[in-house]
Write a protein that holds these residues in place. Structure first.
Motif, PDB file in Angstrom:
ATOM      1  N   THR A  19      63.040  48.923 -37.697  1.00 34.99           N
ATOM      2  CA  THR A  19      61.825  48.115 -37.582  1.00 34.99           C
ATOM      3  C   THR A  19      60.692  48.725 -38.406  1.00 34.99           C
ATOM      4  O   THR A  19      60.402  49.913 -38.289  1.00 34.99           O
ATOM      5  CB  THR A  19      61.379  48.057 -36.097  1.00 34.99           C
ATOM      6  OG1 THR A  19      62.478  47.586 -35.323  1.00 34.99           O
ATOM      7  CG2 THR A  19      60.191  47.142 -35.914  1.00 34.99           C
ATOM      8  N   ARG A  20      60.068  47.890 -39.218  1.00 31.96           N
ATOM      9  CA  ARG A  20      58.923  48.335 -40.016  1.00 31.96           C
ATOM     10  C   ARG A  20      57.802  48.790 -39.073  1.00 31.96           C
ATOM     11  O   ARG A  20      57.470  48.094 -38.109  1.00 31.96           O
ATOM     12  CB  ARG A  20      58.448  47.168 -40.879  1.00 31.96           C
ATOM     13  CG  ARG A  20      57.478  47.540 -41.962  1.00 31.96           C
ATOM     14  CD  ARG A  20      58.165  48.099 -43.195  1.00 31.96           C
ATOM     15  NE  ARG A  20      57.197  48.755 -44.054  1.00 31.96           N
ATOM     16  CZ  ARG A  20      57.497  49.699 -44.928  1.00 31.96           C
ATOM     17  NH1 ARG A  20      58.727  50.117 -45.072  1.00 31.96           N
ATOM     18  NH2 ARG A  20      56.563  50.239 -45.680  1.00 31.96           N
ATOM     19  N   SER A  21      57.247  49.947 -39.321  1.00 35.52           N
ATOM     20  CA  SER A  21      56.279  50.517 -38.383  1.00 35.52           C
ATOM     21  C   SER A  21      55.222  51.324 -39.131  1.00 35.52           C
ATOM     22  O   SER A  21      55.491  51.865 -40.207  1.00 35.52           O
ATOM     23  CB  SER A  21      56.979  51.475 -37.401  1.00 35.52           C
ATOM     24  OG  SER A  21      58.049  50.831 -36.732  1.00 35.52           O
ATOM     25  N   LEU A  22      54.055  51.399 -38.519  1.00 39.64           N
ATOM     26  CA  LEU A  22      53.029  52.338 -38.971  1.00 39.64           C
ATOM     27  C   LEU A  22      53.194  53.613 -38.152  1.00 39.64           C
ATOM     28  O   LEU A  22      53.188  53.557 -36.916  1.00 39.64           O
ATOM     29  CB  LEU A  22      51.626  51.757 -38.744  1.00 39.64           C
ATOM     30  CG  LEU A  22      50.471  52.731 -38.976  1.00 39.64           C
ATOM     31  CD1 LEU A  22      50.350  53.120 -40.452  1.00 39.64           C
ATOM     32  CD2 LEU A  22      49.144  52.127 -38.479  1.00 39.64           C
ATOM     33  N   PHE A  23      53.346  54.737 -38.834  1.00 37.82           N
ATOM     34  CA  PHE A  23      53.495  56.022 -38.142  1.00 37.82           C
ATOM     35  C   PHE A  23      52.159  56.760 -38.147  1.00 37.82           C
ATOM     36  O   PHE A  23      51.522  56.896 -39.190  1.00 37.82           O
ATOM     37  CB  PHE A  23      54.559  56.893 -38.831  1.00 37.82           C
ATOM     38  CG  PHE A  23      55.959  56.397 -38.591  1.00 37.82           C
ATOM     39  CD1 PHE A  23      56.764  56.976 -37.615  1.00 37.82           C
ATOM     40  CD2 PHE A  23      56.458  55.329 -39.311  1.00 37.82           C
ATOM     41  CE1 PHE A  23      58.042  56.495 -37.365  1.00 37.82           C
ATOM     42  CE2 PHE A  23      57.742  54.842 -39.079  1.00 37.82           C
ATOM     43  CZ  PHE A  23      58.532  55.430 -38.107  1.00 37.82           C
ATOM     44  N   ILE A  24      51.774  57.212 -36.968  1.00 36.39           N
ATOM     45  CA  ILE A  24      50.609  58.089 -36.841  1.00 36.39           C
ATOM     46  C   ILE A  24      51.145  59.396 -36.272  1.00 36.39           C
ATOM     47  O   ILE A  24      51.613  59.437 -35.129  1.00 36.39           O
ATOM     48  CB  ILE A  24      49.535  57.481 -35.909  1.00 36.39           C
ATOM     49  CG1 ILE A  24      49.068  56.132 -36.472  1.00 36.39           C
ATOM     50  CG2 ILE A  24      48.363  58.445 -35.734  1.00 36.39           C
ATOM     51  CD1 ILE A  24      48.076  55.391 -35.573  1.00 36.39           C
ATOM     52  N   ARG A  25      51.104  60.435 -37.100  1.00 32.59           N
ATOM     53  CA  ARG A  25      51.713  61.702 -36.692  1.00 32.59           C
ATOM     54  C   ARG A  25      50.638  62.740 -36.383  1.00 32.59           C
ATOM     55  O   ARG A  25      49.911  63.159 -37.281  1.00 32.59           O
ATOM     56  CB  ARG A  25      52.635  62.245 -37.797  1.00 32.59           C
ATOM     57  CG  ARG A  25      53.434  63.470 -37.362  1.00 32.59           C
ATOM     58  CD  ARG A  25      54.311  64.007 -38.481  1.00 32.59           C
ATOM     59  NE  ARG A  25      55.286  63.071 -38.991  1.00 32.59           N
ATOM     60  CZ  ARG A  25      56.404  62.718 -38.375  1.00 32.59           C
ATOM     61  NH1 ARG A  25      56.697  63.247 -37.192  1.00 32.59           N
ATOM     62  NH2 ARG A  25      57.237  61.857 -38.926  1.00 32.59           N
ATOM     63  N   THR A  26      50.540  63.102 -35.102  1.00 31.96           N
ATOM     64  CA  THR A  26      49.592  64.145 -34.736  1.00 31.96           C
ATOM     65  C   THR A  26      50.176  65.508 -35.122  1.00 31.96           C
ATOM     66  O   THR A  26      51.391  65.671 -35.228  1.00 31.96           O
ATOM     67  CB  THR A  26      49.295  64.129 -33.226  1.00 31.96           C
ATOM     68  OG1 THR A  26      50.512  64.439 -32.515  1.00 31.96           O
ATOM     69  CG2 THR A  26      48.773  62.779 -32.761  1.00 31.96           C
ATOM     70  N   SER A  27      49.290  66.466 -35.328  1.00 32.59           N
ATOM     71  CA  SER A  27      49.735  67.813 -35.675  1.00 32.59           C
ATOM     72  C   SER A  27      49.483  68.744 -34.497  1.00 32.59           C
ATOM     73  O   SER A  27      48.470  68.633 -33.820  1.00 32.59           O
ATOM     74  CB  SER A  27      48.982  68.310 -36.915  1.00 32.59           C
ATOM     75  OG  SER A  27      49.641  69.431 -37.457  1.00 32.59           O
ATOM     76  N   GLY A  28      50.428  69.651 -34.262  1.00 29.24           N
ATOM     77  CA  GLY A  28      50.328  70.579 -33.134  1.00 29.24           C
ATOM     78  C   GLY A  28      51.402  70.282 -32.107  1.00 29.24           C
ATOM     79  O   GLY A  28      51.667  69.117 -31.792  1.00 29.24           O
ATOM     80  N   CYS A  29      52.055  71.341 -31.647  1.00 30.43           N
ATOM     81  CA  CYS A  29      53.100  71.187 -30.648  1.00 30.43           C
ATOM     82  C   CYS A  29      53.121  72.444 -29.782  1.00 30.43           C
ATOM     83  O   CYS A  29      52.822  73.538 -30.265  1.00 30.43           O
ATOM     84  CB  CYS A  29      54.465  70.992 -31.335  1.00 30.43           C
ATOM     85  SG  CYS A  29      55.781  70.617 -30.148  1.00 30.43           S
TER      86      CYS A  29
END
Ligand code: SF4
Length: 225
Positions: A19-29
């Motif tokens: 599925t076509r998607s907008l990814f928002i990737r937070t940083s930090g784990c």
């Protein structure tokens, strides 16, 4: 919010793979899995501070119906709740990808939980201890199961990991087999080729779902695609 990257691509894993998607990737784990495929959000967090207004604009400009908020560990982000409300106001279908070590009230359509088992333990002695203390938070898992539409996605590296999935599930009888996805441990196209066949067979033999890793299949370990 501390954001590693935003980009449009297709979802590579789980029920909405392709599925076509907008990814928002937070940083930090708060974990340090040895096989982490986004070390720039965990071992060496990179990114920039972006305001909610800036992220709202990014979502608004995107034509994709699906938004995937991932990390890193997105549930660590204090403004995650507000970000998911913005997504909801913009009529987006939201997936959150989490290791389920942190609970937070959010608006989402799918909570994709990827429990980190012993097979994820880092070699680094300092991080091994912290990882072990943090990786399994049953109360958080129960809360997510109670409040959201959840799937459980397990990273499988060896055959013994399949038995370990059953161990995990014995602690959570409320999880149906149909919610459980086995996904091969693979960060490169070569690893994926080696692992996919037997993991798919193991998923079928145990009544679980098989998750591909379409982005690894197509792009290998290339970032932001
Ligand atoms: S929980 Fe996810 S982002 Fe964090 S170290 Fe493990 S694989 Fe990487």
């Amino acid at each position: 919010m501390f954001i590693a990257e935003t980009y449009e691509s297709f979802q590579g894993e789980g029920p909405w793979a392709g599925t076509r998607s907008l990814f928002i990737r937070t940083s930090g784990c708060n974990l340090r899995c040895w096989y982490c495929d986004t070390p720039y959000t965990s071992w060496h967090p990179e990114g920039e501070q972006r305001t909610l207004d800036e992220l709202a604009e990014t979502i608004d400009k995107s034509a994709t119906e699906h938004v995937v908020i991932t990390g890193g560990e997105p549930m660590l982000a204090a403004q995650l709740t507000e970000l998911t409300v913005i997504c909801q106001e913009q009529n987006r279908i939201v997936t959150i990808e989490t290791a389920a070590t942190v609970d937070r009230s959010v608006e989402c359509d799918l909570m994709a939980v990827s429990p980190k088992r012993l097979n994820s333990a880092p070699k680094d002695a300092h991080w091994q201890m912290r990882h072990e203390q943090m990786r399994h938070q049953p109360a958080v898992v129960r809360s997510l199961l109670n409040h959201y539409n959840c799937i459980l996605k397990f990273v499988i590296d060896h055959e013994a990991d399949v038995a370990d999935v059953h161990d995990y599930l014995s602690e959570f009888p409320e999880i149906a087999a149909s919610q459980v996805w086995l996904m091969p441990q693979a960060r490169t196209q070569e690893e994926l080729k080696t692992q996919s066949g037997w993991v798919q067979a193991a998923a079928a033999a145990n009544g679980f779902q098989f998750s591909p890793r379409l982005h690894v299949e197509q792009f290998g370990d290339k970032r932001g695609v």
